[in-house]
Design an enzyme around this catalytic site. Structure first.
Site, short mmCIF file in Angstrom:
data_model
loop_
_atom_site.label_atom_id
_atom_site.label_comp_id
_atom_site.label_asym_id
_atom_site.label_seq_id
_atom_site.Cartn_x
_atom_site.Cartn_y
_atom_site.Cartn_z
N CYS A 1 -6.46 1.23 2.71
CA CYS A 1 -7.39 2.36 2.78
C CYS A 1 -7.41 3.19 1.52
O CYS A 1 -8.34 3.95 1.29
CB CYS A 1 -7.03 3.23 3.99
N ASN B 1 -12.51 -3.23 1.06
CA ASN B 1 -11.45 -3.25 2.07
C ASN B 1 -11.96 -2.65 3.37
O ASN B 1 -12.30 -1.47 3.43
CB ASN B 1 -10.25 -2.45 1.57
N GLU B 2 -12.08 -3.49 4.40
CA GLU B 2 -12.36 -3.03 5.77
C GLU B 2 -13.61 -2.16 5.90
O GLU B 2 -13.62 -1.18 6.66
CB GLU B 2 -11.15 -2.27 6.32
N GLU C 1 0.86 -1.18 0.00
CA GLU C 1 0.00 0.00 0.00
C GLU C 1 0.89 1.22 0.00
O GLU C 1 1.95 1.25 0.64
CB GLU C 1 -0.92 0.04 1.22
#
Length: 832
Positions: free
Chosen positions: A254, A386-387, A65
């Protein structure tokens, strides 16, 4: 990346292959194993006739990331910062289009119809006789004597204009200056430097004889990883390749599901804070967008999807891209209801698969071929989302993505996820939806303290063998000391034992520039001149290079549990929030009062151990600094146990809620009830051990500003019950032992080797009787040991955590071996 605001395909395995001389030399470096018979501390029993789980070649991989400036100024080899003058206050409030540039004379960034192209909005207008100088990253531009560096620039000027390009530092020139003749409209110009000496503080300067327009000012080392154009920094890429990753997950994190999901447009200024979308990142680099990075800086997309696929191929790893599901995460918690936008993103995902796998005659396969890769990249897995903290909203959209992908590409595995935590309401709901929806694979993420990892080696023992498989896409214990890596190693033995359920696993994050850190811990650290593997890196490398092909069932004795009742003082804290506390009372189990404070006088009973600004105001204890993090104050005796804590808490302003601590032993060891954490989206009980936090309970929920809450915490032995406004909110019993001695045994099918992997995460050596269950084995084993003091940390100049190879000649069907204190040891034993 789970950001708590209250903390922080190979076919051939590599094997240890050392010369006999090297092995015998290395043997002297290790503590001598014990050979004498007698009482042992531990015992390991292996059953070589039984078959354990098969381990896929893709078991361990890496997750990249763009955090900690992992891309620009890191893995992406470009040496010029802000090369296209696109930095903006939308990226960082301190940024301007000339950030990292200094001007001598007349120069300004311009955004008008004369720009290079629609996505490269700004360019530099440079006056006659003027120059600009770029400072690069960290201390400057790093060059090495004798190495070549390729300069390029897009320029526009009247014919007869000369650009003078120099590379120098404060001591003088670093290479012979280059003259570039500019002829008319926008065109790309190139030159090559050969460094005449080494420097970490270089500066690249461009001067113009006449007025000129400049854009995409670039300096690349010729020596990139595998000599790829628009390539990767060699030392970083080589460290990643040395892990022999089975997969590469990218681009986040993120980055994937934060920011706007909309298209660039004239109205939006063709930027900013747009979610990471793969079509922004391909094609000629001068036509790619730049964007605001979630982690607080600008990302150029010079390192884009094509480069990710190419790097995965170069290291022999399976590419695993992740696309946004139109539900934001990482504290944003929004879901779009724009069906047209959703369908556009679904089509973008189908186009991505075609870009990766389609023939060169297809629309997107042709784009790939034109970029230099006619052959497919062999994409087999793709993550959606994602999350997300909104499991129902996420899963409804995930199902639409999956249906479209499976209809056109039935062989692609579509990966779902379970939110940002290892447990809690979001986690449970997401898993329920994934099981009921017959999802193939679920991506789990968690960051916890070392104790959590020692306690949860058995996490996947009870998972449904017929349910969705697990992709452990992000995990780490909270630190880069050897004790953190030891705990992760112990946990990894459980991952391997459960390789029929856990099919993929990757430590996170991968990279960190030491001068631009948004997140800790990180696996590989670097600056502009060097890179080094953390202690965690050495553990990952040892496991990833010695996986084996199948688990051989084995058992080990355990360590006696000596934990007593939860004991400690009490505390109050805030995180980026102003809050007021009142009517604190601590009562012993027999009814006697241990502490009572209504703040009608002063706050002399309380000790400041954190930051913030505390004062008594109108009979309340108030913390007023809304920027301060962890402002804890404590009161009482660290020996207190079996008590009831009552406090009244009111949020006054800020991003979150309030924190009430109990079992406080010192600044790094305590429990706290975090009400309104994670940007006031959820509440949790967290345990801090040596400064690293682990989550014991988590639930969705927020705290109202101005409302007074009654908080009661009942501590009995190791059981804790929590009450909010008189109603039970939750309870837990913290009685799971943090087992320091863990092991797993695997078999390498190509050699027949048994690989005995033992983690001894304690300060004393573990003399161990090993019973190989009658297996016929060679008398000598090849050994690799990682051992160090538990607080040792690898740095640029000192790497105390380093693998030491050796041999051990006392192997038999039954033998004794002493594993050093604080060690990870792999014994490769040849079967006869």
């Amino acid at each position: 990346m789970s950001r708590s605001t209250t903390g922080t395909t190979r076919t051939t395995r590599w094997r240890l292959g050392l010369t006999t001389t090297a092995l015998l030399t290395a043997t002297a470096l290790l503590p001598a194993p014990a050979h004498a018979e007698g009482v042992t501390d531990y015992a390991i029993t292996v059953d070589p006739a039984a078959k354990g789980a098969e381990i896929d070649d893709t078991m361990y991989g890496v997750f990249f990331e763009d955090i900690n400036r992992a891309a620009d100024g890191g893995l992406y080899a470009e040496l010029v910062q802000n090369r296209s003058f696109e930095y903006s206050t939308a990226d960082n409030t301190s940024y301007t289009p000339l950030t990292s540039w200094t001007v001598d004379g007349a120069a300004q960034a311009v955004n008008d119809d004369g720009r290079l192209n629609e996505r490269n909005r700004n360019y530099l207008s440079l006056g006659a006789g003027s120059s600009v100088t770029n400072a690069g990253y960290n201390t400057g531009i790093r060059v090495e004597q004798g190495k070549r560096y390729d300069f390029s620039v897009w320029a526009r000027a009247e014919s007869g204009t000369t650009l003078t390009v120099t590379l120098q530092d404060a001591a003088g020139t670093l290479a012979t200056a280059r003259q570039v003749a500019v002829k008319g409209g926008w065109a790309k110009y190139k030159a090559t430097f050969t460094a005449t000496r080494t420097s970490n503080r270089g500066r690249l300067a461009v001067a113009s004889s006449n007025a000129a327009a400049l854009d995409m000012v670039s300096l690349f080392p010729r020596d990139t990883y595998k000599n790829q154009p628009n390539g990767l920094r060699k030392d970083l890429a080589e460290k990643i390749a040395a892990l022999r990753p089975g997969f590469v997950r990218f681009p986040g994190g993120c980055l994937v599901n934060t920011g706007s999901m909309e298209d660039y447009s004239e109205a939006s200024g063709w930027q900013r804070k747009r979610s990471y979308q793969w079509k922004d990142t391909i094609g000629p680099v001068e036509q790619r967008a730049t964007n605001s990075n979630f982690w607080g800086y600008n990302q150029s997309y010079g390192l884009g999807y094509y480069e990710y696929f190419r790097f995965s191929e170069d290291v022999g790893a399976m590419p695993l891209p992740v696309v946004p599901a139109l539900v934001t995460g990482c504290g944003q918690n929004k879901a779009t209801d724009d069906e047209a936008l959703l369908q556009r993103h679904i089509q973008d995902t189908l186009d991505l698969i075609e870009f990766a796998n389609g023939p060169a005659t297809s629309k997107w396969g042709k784009v790939r071929a034109e970029m230099g890769h006619p052959k497919p990249f062999h994409l087999t897995h793709i993550g959606v989302g994602n999350e997300e903290n909104l499991p129902h909203e996420f899963f409804a959209r995930f199902q639409k993505f999956r249906a479209a992908i499976e209809a056109k590409y039935p062989d692609i595995t579509v990966v779902s996820n379970s939110g940002p935590d290892d447990s809690g309401t979001t986690f449970d709901t997401a898993w329920k939806l994934n099981r009921e929806g017959d999802v193939d694979m679920v991506d789990e993420h968690y960051y916890n303290n070392p104790q959590w990892f020692l306690q949860n080696n058995d996490r996947y023992d009870s998972y449904d063998r017929n349910g969705p498989k697990v992709f452990l896409g992000e995990y780490a214990s909270q630190g880069n000391a050897w004790k953190n890596a030891l705990a992760e190693a112990a946990f990894m033995t459980g991952l391997e034992r459960n390789a029929d359920v856990v099919k993929l696993a990757s430590y996170a994050p991968l990279l960190a520039n030491e001068d631009y850190v948004q997140w800790r811990p990180d696996m590989i650290w670097f600056n502009n001149r060097a890179s080094w593997g953390s202690a965690n890196y050495e553990v990952q490398k040892l496991f990833m290079n010695n996986v084996g092909d199948r688990v051989v069932p084995s058992k080990a004795t355990t360590t006696p549990d000596v934990s007593g009742p939860i004991a400690g003082a009490v505390g109050l804290s805030t995180w980026a929030t102003s809050a007021a506390y009142d009517d604190v009372k601590v009562t012993a189990a027999d009814g006697s009062t241990l502490l009572s404070d209504d703040f009608s006088g002063d706050a002399s009973k309380w000790k400041h151990v954190g930051g913030g600004s505390w004062s008594v105001q109108d009979g309340q204890y108030v913390q007023t600094d809304t920027a301060a993090e962890n402002t804890m104050v404590t009161a009482g005796d660290p020996a207190w146990q079996d008590y009831d804590l009552h406090v009244k808490a009111t949020k006054k302003s800020g991003k979150e809620g309030f924190l009430v601590a109990f079992g406080v032993k010192d600044t790094g060891n305590y429990y706290w009830w975090n009400l309104g954490g994670w940007n006031n989206t959820q509440s949790a009980v967290e345990q801090a051990v040596d400064g690293g936090k682990g989550t014991l309970i988590t639930k969705a929920g927020s705290v109202e500003t101005g409302r007074a809450y009654d908080i009661d915490i009942k501590v009995r032995g190791r059981q804790v019950t929590l009450y909010l406004d008189g109603k039970e909110w939750g309870s837990f019993t913290d009685n799971k032992p943090a087992e320091p001695f863990r092991q797993v045994v695997t078999k390498d099918a190509s050699t027949g080797d048994l690989i005995v992997k033992v983690v001894n995460a304690q300060a004393s050596a573990a003399r161990t009787a090993i019973d190989l269950g009658g297996a016929k084995v060679a008398s000598q084993a090849r050994v690799t040991t990682l051992a160090a003091g538990e607080n040792e940390v690898n740095t640029e100049t000192d790497t105390p955590v380093t693998p030491v190879p050796s041999t051990f000649s006392g192997v038999a069907a039954k033998f004794t071996y002493t594993f050093p204190a604080n060690s990870v040891t792999f014994l490769r034993i040849r079967q006869r």
